[in-house]
Design an enzyme around this catalytic site. Structure first.
Site, PDB file in Angstrom:
ATOM      1  N   ASP A  38       7.778 -32.572 -53.571  1.00  0.00           N
ATOM      2  CA  ASP A  38       9.187 -32.056 -53.169  1.00  0.00           C
ATOM      3  C   ASP A  38       9.201 -32.366 -51.606  1.00  0.00           C
ATOM      4  O   ASP A  38       8.426 -32.024 -50.779  1.00  0.00           O
ATOM      5  CB  ASP A  38       9.044 -30.493 -53.425  1.00  0.00           C
ATOM      6  CG  ASP A  38      10.591 -30.135 -53.921  1.00  0.00           C
ATOM      7  OD1 ASP A  38      11.510 -30.542 -52.948  1.00  0.00           O
ATOM      8  OD2 ASP A  38      10.891 -29.691 -54.791  1.00  0.00           O
ATOM      9  N   SER A  72       9.821 -38.625 -50.617  1.00  0.00           N
ATOM     10  CA  SER A  72      10.998 -38.619 -51.436  1.00  0.00           C
ATOM     11  C   SER A  72      10.701 -39.777 -52.552  1.00  0.00           C
ATOM     12  O   SER A  72      10.358 -40.655 -52.373  1.00  0.00           O
ATOM     13  CB  SER A  72      12.255 -39.216 -50.754  1.00  0.00           C
ATOM     14  OG  SER A  72      13.251 -39.449 -51.636  1.00  0.00           O
ATOM     15  N   VAL A  73      11.337 -39.343 -53.821  1.00  0.00           N
ATOM     16  CA  VAL A  73      11.193 -40.074 -54.860  1.00  0.00           C
ATOM     17  C   VAL A  73      11.921 -41.468 -54.842  1.00  0.00           C
ATOM     18  O   VAL A  73      11.732 -42.224 -55.648  1.00  0.00           O
ATOM     19  CB  VAL A  73      11.454 -39.500 -56.466  1.00  0.00           C
ATOM     20  CG1 VAL A  73      10.694 -38.194 -56.585  1.00  0.00           C
ATOM     21  CG2 VAL A  73      13.158 -39.144 -56.191  1.00  0.00           C
ATOM     22  N   ASN A  99      10.954 -34.833 -62.211  1.00  0.00           N
ATOM     23  CA  ASN A  99      11.898 -33.564 -62.384  1.00  0.00           C
ATOM     24  C   ASN A  99      12.624 -33.494 -61.262  1.00  0.00           C
ATOM     25  O   ASN A  99      13.712 -32.908 -61.345  1.00  0.00           O
ATOM     26  CB  ASN A  99      10.853 -32.523 -62.515  1.00  0.00           C
ATOM     27  CG  ASN A  99      11.681 -31.085 -62.373  1.00  0.00           C
ATOM     28  OD1 ASN A  99      12.260 -30.668 -63.067  1.00  0.00           O
ATOM     29  ND2 ASN A  99      11.642 -30.555 -60.920  1.00  0.00           N
ATOM     30  N   SER A 151      19.599 -34.033 -69.199  1.00  0.00           N
ATOM     31  CA  SER A 151      20.477 -33.188 -69.376  1.00  0.00           C
ATOM     32  C   SER A 151      21.335 -33.042 -70.361  1.00  0.00           C
ATOM     33  O   SER A 151      21.926 -34.142 -70.740  1.00  0.00           O
ATOM     34  CB  SER A 151      20.986 -33.131 -68.016  1.00  0.00           C
ATOM     35  OG  SER A 151      22.281 -32.262 -67.720  1.00  0.00           O
ATOM     36  N   TYR A 164      26.223 -37.512 -62.150  1.00  0.00           N
ATOM     37  CA  TYR A 164      24.826 -36.899 -62.882  1.00  0.00           C
ATOM     38  C   TYR A 164      24.641 -37.412 -64.471  1.00  0.00           C
ATOM     39  O   TYR A 164      23.532 -37.831 -64.805  1.00  0.00           O
ATOM     40  CB  TYR A 164      25.099 -35.457 -62.726  1.00  0.00           C
ATOM     41  CG  TYR A 164      23.986 -34.606 -63.186  1.00  0.00           C
ATOM     42  CD1 TYR A 164      22.938 -34.322 -62.206  1.00  0.00           C
ATOM     43  CD2 TYR A 164      24.079 -33.708 -64.353  1.00  0.00           C
ATOM     44  CE1 TYR A 164      21.828 -33.499 -62.701  1.00  0.00           C
ATOM     45  CE2 TYR A 164      23.269 -32.854 -64.444  1.00  0.00           C
ATOM     46  CZ  TYR A 164      21.955 -32.696 -63.923  1.00  0.00           C
ATOM     47  OH  TYR A 164      20.941 -32.003 -63.983  1.00  0.00           O
ATOM     48  N   LYS A 168      21.597 -39.262 -66.020  1.00  0.00           N
ATOM     49  CA  LYS A 168      20.754 -38.507 -67.115  1.00  0.00           C
ATOM     50  C   LYS A 168      20.629 -38.937 -68.367  1.00  0.00           C
ATOM     51  O   LYS A 168      19.494 -39.322 -69.024  1.00  0.00           O
ATOM     52  CB  LYS A 168      21.351 -36.977 -67.213  1.00  0.00           C
ATOM     53  CG  LYS A 168      20.782 -36.283 -65.908  1.00  0.00           C
ATOM     54  CD  LYS A 168      19.589 -36.261 -65.397  1.00  0.00           C
ATOM     55  CE  LYS A 168      19.283 -35.069 -64.633  1.00  0.00           C
ATOM     56  NZ  LYS A 168      17.885 -34.938 -64.266  1.00  0.00           N
ATOM     57  N   ALA A 196      18.046 -23.693 -67.519  1.00  0.00           N
ATOM     58  CA  ALA A 196      17.329 -22.710 -66.916  1.00  0.00           C
ATOM     59  C   ALA A 196      18.441 -22.243 -65.467  1.00  0.00           C
ATOM     60  O   ALA A 196      19.055 -23.055 -64.851  1.00  0.00           O
ATOM     61  CB  ALA A 196      16.159 -23.062 -66.289  1.00  0.00           C
ATOM     62  N   ALA A 197      18.027 -21.077 -65.200  1.00  0.00           N
ATOM     63  CA  ALA A 197      18.769 -20.384 -64.236  1.00  0.00           C
ATOM     64  C   ALA A 197      17.780 -20.777 -62.917  1.00  0.00           C
ATOM     65  O   ALA A 197      16.879 -20.585 -62.804  1.00  0.00           O
ATOM     66  CB  ALA A 197      18.999 -19.037 -64.136  1.00  0.00           C
ATOM     67  N   ARG A 199      18.126 -22.806 -58.547  1.00  0.00           N
ATOM     68  CA  ARG A 199      19.303 -23.144 -57.342  1.00  0.00           C
ATOM     69  C   ARG A 199      20.460 -23.937 -58.170  1.00  0.00           C
ATOM     70  O   ARG A 199      21.427 -23.778 -57.589  1.00  0.00           O
ATOM     71  CB  ARG A 199      18.300 -23.520 -56.384  1.00  0.00           C
ATOM     72  CG  ARG A 199      19.092 -24.118 -55.369  1.00  0.00           C
ATOM     73  CD  ARG A 199      18.150 -24.786 -54.210  1.00  0.00           C
ATOM     74  NE  ARG A 199      17.876 -26.055 -54.712  1.00  0.00           N
ATOM     75  CZ  ARG A 199      17.227 -26.802 -53.680  1.00  0.00           C
ATOM     76  NH1 ARG A 199      16.923 -26.584 -52.496  1.00  0.00           N
ATOM     77  NH2 ARG A 199      17.008 -27.973 -53.895  1.00  0.00           N
TER      78      ARG A 199
HETATM   79  P1  NAI Z   1      15.919 -27.471 -58.280  1.00  0.00           P
HETATM   80  O1  NAI Z   1      17.207 -27.702 -57.284  1.00  0.00           O
HETATM   81  O2  NAI Z   1      15.410 -26.018 -58.018  1.00  0.00           O
HETATM   82  O3  NAI Z   1      15.001 -28.473 -58.259  1.00  0.00           O
HETATM   83  C1  NAI Z   1      15.067 -29.922 -57.704  1.00  0.00           C
HETATM   84  C2  NAI Z   1      14.122 -30.204 -56.918  1.00  0.00           C
HETATM   85  O4  NAI Z   1      13.942 -31.686 -56.560  1.00  0.00           O
HETATM   86  C3  NAI Z   1      14.315 -29.347 -55.498  1.00  0.00           C
HETATM   87  O5  NAI Z   1      13.049 -28.713 -55.283  1.00  0.00           O
HETATM   88  C4  NAI Z   1      14.475 -30.600 -54.492  1.00  0.00           C
HETATM   89  O6  NAI Z   1      14.019 -30.155 -53.195  1.00  0.00           O
HETATM   90  C5  NAI Z   1      13.770 -31.624 -55.351  1.00  0.00           C
HETATM   91  N1  NAI Z   1      14.100 -32.988 -54.676  1.00  0.00           N
HETATM   92  C6  NAI Z   1      15.458 -33.323 -54.478  1.00  0.00           C
HETATM   93  N2  NAI Z   1      15.606 -34.439 -54.190  1.00  0.00           N
HETATM   94  C7  NAI Z   1      14.324 -35.019 -54.035  1.00  0.00           C
HETATM   95  C8  NAI Z   1      13.704 -36.366 -53.632  1.00  0.00           C
HETATM   96  N3  NAI Z   1      14.411 -37.343 -53.050  1.00  0.00           N
HETATM   97  N4  NAI Z   1      12.195 -36.369 -53.633  1.00  0.00           N
HETATM   98  C9  NAI Z   1      11.545 -35.413 -54.029  1.00  0.00           C
HETATM   99  N5  NAI Z   1      12.108 -34.075 -54.573  1.00  0.00           N
HETATM  100  C10 NAI Z   1      13.525 -34.096 -54.325  1.00  0.00           C
HETATM  101  O7  NAI Z   1      16.880 -27.746 -59.614  1.00  0.00           O
HETATM  102  P2  NAI Z   1      16.195 -27.517 -61.055  1.00  0.00           P
HETATM  103  O8  NAI Z   1      17.206 -26.765 -61.904  1.00  0.00           O
HETATM  104  O9  NAI Z   1      14.717 -26.849 -61.159  1.00  0.00           O
HETATM  105  O10 NAI Z   1      16.190 -29.161 -61.559  1.00  0.00           O
HETATM  106  C11 NAI Z   1      14.963 -29.589 -62.094  1.00  0.00           C
HETATM  107  C12 NAI Z   1      15.420 -30.855 -62.842  1.00  0.00           C
HETATM  108  O11 NAI Z   1      16.028 -30.450 -63.996  1.00  0.00           O
HETATM  109  C13 NAI Z   1      16.624 -31.911 -62.086  1.00  0.00           C
HETATM  110  O12 NAI Z   1      16.343 -33.092 -62.580  1.00  0.00           O
HETATM  111  C14 NAI Z   1      17.989 -31.223 -62.882  1.00  0.00           C
HETATM  112  O13 NAI Z   1      18.767 -32.307 -62.876  1.00  0.00           O
HETATM  113  C15 NAI Z   1      17.455 -30.930 -64.102  1.00  0.00           C
HETATM  114  N6  NAI Z   1      18.158 -29.914 -64.954  1.00  0.00           N
HETATM  115  C16 NAI Z   1      18.259 -28.683 -64.739  1.00  0.00           C
HETATM  116  C17 NAI Z   1      19.051 -28.059 -65.600  1.00  0.00           C
HETATM  117  C18 NAI Z   1      19.093 -26.317 -65.318  1.00  0.00           C
HETATM  118  O14 NAI Z   1      19.704 -25.788 -66.126  1.00  0.00           O
HETATM  119  N7  NAI Z   1      18.537 -25.860 -64.342  1.00  0.00           N
HETATM  120  C19 NAI Z   1      19.840 -28.623 -66.600  1.00  0.00           C
HETATM  121  C20 NAI Z   1      19.569 -30.034 -66.896  1.00  0.00           C
HETATM  122  C21 NAI Z   1      18.908 -30.607 -66.099  1.00  0.00           C
END
Ligand code: NAI
Length: 297
Positions: A38, A72-73, A99, A151, A164, A168, A196-197, A199
């Site tokens: 991350d 960074s990814v 992810n 998503s 997005y 996706k 999921a809930a 950030r």
């Molecule tokens: P989150 O914002 O908590 O997690 C995303 C993480 O990716 C963050 O910790 C961020 O620092 C990291 N990140 C961002 N750019 C990056 C990069 N270039 N290199 C490395 N790390 C990077 O959000 P969440 O909800 O945990 O999301 C995880 C995945 O699930 C994402 O792909 C999101 O699009 C997907 N998703 C989440 C949903 C939800 O309901 N929470 C719904 C649908 C998809």
């Protein structure tokens, strides 16, 4: 039967918080050695923090093994270096969960192409970069489990998320093709559409829903999809302990007597009739069904 990850090495990108953290903790609890990647960005992808280090500390405190990666990814060199470090320390990489993600929500009318590109870059190109970094190693060791994160927005659409959504659904198509290309080397590639809930979704979940939509309730579906006996090419929805399967279907369709737009209009009900609909297992299968219709079947 208990699903164990003993002896497996897993990389989870964007695992400094939210869903990725939940996956990393559960993989480690079940025996995997985990790279917690991350860069600790803000929700829009800017900035840095030590989020990955904190998750590693949590895993270690619980008796697991993990290493942090702040790359960074979107950076192929950093992702190759991450894979090289994991391989050097632990002998190979068996599991990759793509992810990491960011948001730049706006209606398409107001969206700058830069915000479109940034979201595609992290989700779609970032997943390709990370997968590329592990792919040859997985082929060589004849074992790999890769998970893409799609998503409901990508699968079904959502107002204000055109960038997005494009990324996706792109990931789902990417996964379906890698499932075909990876099969011979025992590499299985699946897709999860989580709810999921976190950030990322903090503005849309009412406070009373936060407890229901805990990220750890998505982890079971994600872990199954990267386990030894995982399917390949599957798309699962998962949230609050509910697990669903999504499919990209094809109707039987109609052989038009006359190939005109008017004939498409006249046959609309029959073209879209879902009776006898199938889920093709590859693009070529669609061409096969066209030939069947031409033969009157
Ligand atoms: P989150 O914002 O908590 O997690 C995303 C993480 O990716 C963050 O910790 C961020 O620092 C990291 N990140 C961002 N750019 C990056 C990069 N270039 N290199 C490395 N790390 C990077 O959000 P969440 O909800 O945990 O999301 C995880 C995945 O699930 C994402 O792909 C999101 O699009 C997907 N998703 C989440 C949903 C939800 O309901 N929470 C719904 C649908 C998809």
């Amino acid at each position: 039967m208990t699903i164990s990850f003993e002896g497996r090495v897993a990389i989870v990108t964007g695992a400094g918080g939210g869903l990725g953290r939940a996956y990393a903790l559960e993989l480690a609890r079940r025996g995997a050695r985990v790279v917690v990647n991350d860069l600790g960005a803000g929700r829009d992808g800017t900035g840095h923090s030590d989020a990955a280090l904190e998750v590693v500390a949590e895993i270690e405190a619980a008796g697991g093994q993990a290493m942090a990666d702040g790359g960074s990814v979107t950076d192929p060199g950093q992702m190759e270096a991450m894979v090289a470090r994991a391989t050097h320390a632990w002998g190979g990489v068996h599991i990759l969960i793509n992810n990491a993600g960011i948001l730049r929500d706006k209606s398409f009318a107001k969206m700058e192409i830069e915000d479109f590109r940034a979201v595609i870059d992290v989700h779609l190109v970032g997943s390709a970069i990370c997968t590329k970094a592990v792919w040859a190693g997985m082929q060589a060791q004849n074992y790999g489990r890769v998970l893409m994160t799609a998503s409901s927005t990508g699968l079904y659409g959502n107002f204000g998320q055109s960038n997005y959504a494009a990324a996706k659904l792109g990931l789902a198509g990417f996964a379906r093709t890698l499932a075909l290309e990876g099969a011979r080397a025992n590499i299985r590639v699946n897709t999860i559409a989580p709810t999921a809930a976190t950030r990322m979704t903090e503005d849309i979940f009412p406070p009373e829903m936060l407890g229901l939509f805990r990220p750890d309730l998505v982890a079971p579906a994600a872990l199954y999809l990267v386990s030894e006996d995982a399917p390949t090419g599957a798309i699962l929805g998962a949230g609050a302990g509910v697990v669903q399967a999504a499919n990209i279907t094809l109707t039987r369709g109609v052989k038009l007597d006359e190939a005109t737009p008017e004939a498409v209009a006249a046959n609309w009900a029959a073209i879209t009739d879902r009776e006898g609909e199938i889920v093709p297992q590859s693009g070529a299968e669609q061409a096969m069904t066209i030939l069947q219709r031409l033969q009157g079947n």
